[in-house]
Design an enzyme around this catalytic site. Structure first.
Site, PDB file in Angstrom:
ATOM      1  N   THR A  35       0.862  -1.192   0.000  1.00  0.00           N
ATOM      2  CA  THR A  35       0.000   0.000   0.000  1.00  0.00           C
ATOM      3  C   THR A  35       0.893   1.235   0.000  1.00  0.00           C
ATOM      4  OG1 THR A  35      -0.247   0.291   2.405  1.00  0.00           O
ATOM      5  CG2 THR A  35      -1.735  -1.291   1.340  1.00  0.00           C
ATOM      6  N   GLY A  36       0.462   2.273  -0.705  1.00  0.00           N
ATOM      7  CA  GLY A  36       1.333   3.444  -0.860  1.00  0.00           C
ATOM      8  C   GLY A  36       2.577   3.082  -1.653  1.00  0.00           C
ATOM      9  N   GLY A  37       2.409   2.175  -2.633  1.00  0.00           N
ATOM     10  CA  GLY A  37       3.554   1.704  -3.419  1.00  0.00           C
ATOM     11  C   GLY A  37       3.896   2.615  -4.588  1.00  0.00           C
ATOM     12  N   SER A  48       5.069   5.744  -4.228  1.00  0.00           N
ATOM     13  CA  SER A  48       5.927   6.855  -3.792  1.00  0.00           C
ATOM     14  C   SER A  48       6.907   6.374  -2.724  1.00  0.00           C
ATOM     15  CB  SER A  48       5.042   7.972  -3.214  1.00  0.00           C
ATOM     16  OG  SER A  48       5.822   9.066  -2.806  1.00  0.00           O
ATOM     17  N   GLY A  49       8.038   7.049  -2.654  1.00  0.00           N
ATOM     18  CA  GLY A  49       8.957   6.928  -1.523  1.00  0.00           C
ATOM     19  C   GLY A  49       9.351   5.510  -1.139  1.00  0.00           C
ATOM     20  N   GLY A  54       7.532   2.936  -0.177  1.00  0.00           N
ATOM     21  CA  GLY A  54       6.723   1.879  -0.791  1.00  0.00           C
ATOM     22  C   GLY A  54       7.173   1.576  -2.207  1.00  0.00           C
ATOM     23  N   SER A  96       7.357   3.850  12.887  1.00  0.00           N
ATOM     24  CA  SER A  96       8.308   4.960  12.814  1.00  0.00           C
ATOM     25  C   SER A  96       9.143   4.965  14.082  1.00  0.00           C
ATOM     26  CB  SER A  96       7.591   6.299  12.698  1.00  0.00           C
ATOM     27  OG  SER A  96       8.530   7.363  12.790  1.00  0.00           O
ATOM     28  N   TYR A 125       1.204  12.099  15.416  1.00  0.00           N
ATOM     29  CA  TYR A 125       1.886  11.207  14.465  1.00  0.00           C
ATOM     30  C   TYR A 125       2.595  10.081  15.224  1.00  0.00           C
ATOM     31  CZ  TYR A 125       5.274   9.455  11.107  1.00  0.00           C
ATOM     32  OH  TYR A 125       6.030   8.627  10.309  1.00  0.00           O
TER      33      TYR A 125
HETATM   34  P1  NAD Z   1       5.410   9.288   0.743  1.00  0.00           P
HETATM   35  O1  NAD Z   1       4.577  10.495   0.992  1.00  0.00           O
HETATM   36  O2  NAD Z   1       6.420   9.301  -0.345  1.00  0.00           O
HETATM   37  O3  NAD Z   1       4.492   8.016   0.542  1.00  0.00           O
HETATM   38  C1  NAD Z   1       3.313   7.825   1.285  1.00  0.00           C
HETATM   39  C2  NAD Z   1       2.417   6.877   0.521  1.00  0.00           C
HETATM   40  O4  NAD Z   1       1.213   6.685   1.273  1.00  0.00           O
HETATM   41  C3  NAD Z   1       2.001   7.447  -0.833  1.00  0.00           C
HETATM   42  O5  NAD Z   1       2.108   6.409  -1.769  1.00  0.00           O
HETATM   43  C4  NAD Z   1       0.543   7.826  -0.648  1.00  0.00           C
HETATM   44  O6  NAD Z   1      -0.220   7.634  -1.819  1.00  0.00           O
HETATM   45  C5  NAD Z   1       0.107   6.840   0.411  1.00  0.00           C
HETATM   46  N1  NAD Z   1      -1.054   7.331   1.144  1.00  0.00           N
HETATM   47  C6  NAD Z   1      -1.127   8.385   1.992  1.00  0.00           C
HETATM   48  N2  NAD Z   1      -2.393   8.531   2.425  1.00  0.00           N
HETATM   49  C7  NAD Z   1      -3.119   7.537   1.851  1.00  0.00           C
HETATM   50  C8  NAD Z   1      -4.478   7.160   1.885  1.00  0.00           C
HETATM   51  N3  NAD Z   1      -5.392   7.843   2.595  1.00  0.00           N
HETATM   52  N4  NAD Z   1      -4.851   6.088   1.172  1.00  0.00           N
HETATM   53  C9  NAD Z   1      -3.978   5.392   0.426  1.00  0.00           C
HETATM   54  N5  NAD Z   1      -2.682   5.711   0.335  1.00  0.00           N
HETATM   55  C10 NAD Z   1      -2.270   6.775   1.030  1.00  0.00           C
HETATM   56  O7  NAD Z   1       6.111   8.997   2.140  1.00  0.00           O
HETATM   57  P2  NAD Z   1       7.125   7.859   2.649  1.00  0.00           P
HETATM   58  O8  NAD Z   1       8.172   8.583   3.375  1.00  0.00           O
HETATM   59  O9  NAD Z   1       7.470   6.898   1.602  1.00  0.00           O
HETATM   60  O10 NAD Z   1       6.184   7.164   3.759  1.00  0.00           O
HETATM   61  C11 NAD Z   1       5.820   5.819   3.742  1.00  0.00           C
HETATM   62  C12 NAD Z   1       5.523   5.380   5.159  1.00  0.00           C
HETATM   63  O11 NAD Z   1       6.727   5.502   5.929  1.00  0.00           O
HETATM   64  C13 NAD Z   1       4.459   6.202   5.891  1.00  0.00           C
HETATM   65  O12 NAD Z   1       3.653   5.325   6.658  1.00  0.00           O
HETATM   66  C14 NAD Z   1       5.286   7.093   6.798  1.00  0.00           C
HETATM   67  O13 NAD Z   1       4.594   7.507   7.954  1.00  0.00           O
HETATM   68  C15 NAD Z   1       6.438   6.173   7.131  1.00  0.00           C
HETATM   69  N6  NAD Z   1       7.642   6.851   7.617  1.00  0.00           N
HETATM   70  C16 NAD Z   1       8.322   7.721   6.821  1.00  0.00           C
HETATM   71  C17 NAD Z   1       9.467   8.355   7.319  1.00  0.00           C
HETATM   72  C18 NAD Z   1      10.270   9.335   6.494  1.00  0.00           C
HETATM   73  O14 NAD Z   1      11.127  10.045   7.052  1.00  0.00           O
HETATM   74  N7  NAD Z   1      10.078   9.420   5.201  1.00  0.00           N
HETATM   75  C19 NAD Z   1       9.864   8.101   8.636  1.00  0.00           C
HETATM   76  C20 NAD Z   1       9.163   7.207   9.409  1.00  0.00           C
HETATM   77  C21 NAD Z   1       8.027   6.577   8.894  1.00  0.00           C
END
Ligand code: NAD
Length: 249
Positions: A12-14, A16-17, A19, A137, A150
């Site tokens: 899920t969320g695959g 971007s970033g 995922g 996290s 958060y």
């Molecule tokens: P990102 O913003 O690049 O990706 C987030 C993904 O979640 C996106 O694909 C987006 O479409 C999806 N998303 C958000 N809300 C959604 C919804 N309501 N329904 C379906 N999809 C949804 O960010 P990332 O950094 O790749 O984050 C991925 C995960 O890692 C998140 O759970 C985030 O909390 C966690 N995280 C990130 C960091 C960081 O520093 N980047 C640190 C700790 C945890």
């Protein structure tokens, strides 16, 4: 031979970033990959980037019916799920005194409620012996200004992994957590800051990490691969923290 040969993996969320990097690594390890996200255009681009006939499905974790539809589509097109990466999430914060109920609900609904129902709704579509990895996290372990809700949402999903593992013992489904520290992804660009401010934020975050840099999405993906594959067969209900020592030193 790949570590996930012929396994069906849904991330899920695959699109971007973290995922997206995980989906790419999994496809390279032989998995049949499906991704979900909210944005049709980035879903399409991500599927092309991942290759390997990736299935991209629009589904919002705030819309529980769209989760049912997504899981049904995965099963009908590529089969029952062996690996579920519950990664969709947001980061937002605000000073405690100004924290609105709407912001509280948005964070909790996506990060906590969304995680709970993603797993619950997936159950009929998972193979016995599947591996579920939830994105936590390292922020759940430390006190960070403006980030109480958060961090609490991520502490909540950490607790879910223990309890889900207990719930799913009879099906031999393992549930673990991958907890990133600060990672360079589009998440920081979604805070309404200018590109210079995003750069400044990342430098500030890096200065607080013992190894003096933020992590990469690819470094996180390696942790998901370990937890997703049989290499972690004796692990359940637990957590891998990948944070450059931020929450530990
Ligand atoms: P990102 O913003 O690049 O990706 C987030 C993904 O979640 C996106 O694909 C987006 O479409 C999806 N998303 C958000 N809300 C959604 C919804 N309501 N329904 C379906 N999809 C949804 O960010 P990332 O950094 O790749 O984050 C991925 C995960 O890692 C998140 O759970 C985030 O909390 C966690 N995280 C990130 C960091 C960081 O520093 N980047 C640190 C700790 C945890």
């Amino acid at each position: 031979m790949g570590k996930l040969n012929n396994k069906v993996a849904l991330i899920t969320g695959g699109n971007s970033g973290i995922g997206l990097a995980t989906a790419e690594l999994f496809a390279g390890e032989g998995a049949k990959v499906a991704i979900t996200g909210r944005d049709e255009n980035t879903l399409k681009d991500a599927a092309n980037q991942i290759g390997n006939e990736t299935l991209a499905i629009k589904a919002d974790v705030l819309n529980l019916a769209s989760l049912d539809d997504a899981f049904r589509e995965v099963e009908s097109k590529i089969g029952k799920i062996d690996v579920l990466i519950v990664n969709a999430g947001i980061f937002k914060g605000a000073p405690l005194t100004d924290f609105s109920e709407a912001l509280f609900d948005e964070i909790v609904d996506i990060n906590f409620k969304g995680t709970f129902f993603t797993v619950q709704k997936a159950l009929p579509y998972l193979n016995d012996g599947a591996s579920i990895v939830i994105t936590g996290s390292a922020a759940a372990e430390v006190g960070v200004e403006n980030a109480s809700v958060y961090s609490a949402s991520k502490a909540a999903v950490r607790a879910l992994a223990r309890n889900f593992s207990a719930d799913l013992l009879s099906r031999k489904i393992r549930v673990n957590v991958l907890s990133p520290g600060h990672v360079e992804t589009p998440i920081h660009g979604r805070l309404g800051l200018s590109p210079e401010q995003v750069k400044g934020l990342r430098e500030e975050l890096a200065s607080g990490v013992p190894i003096k840099r933020v992590g990469t999405a690819e470094e996180m993906a390696k942790g998901y691969l370990f937890l997703a594959s049989d290499e972690s067969s004796f692990m359940l209900g637990t957590e891998i923290v990948v944070d450059g020592g931020w929450s530990q030193l």
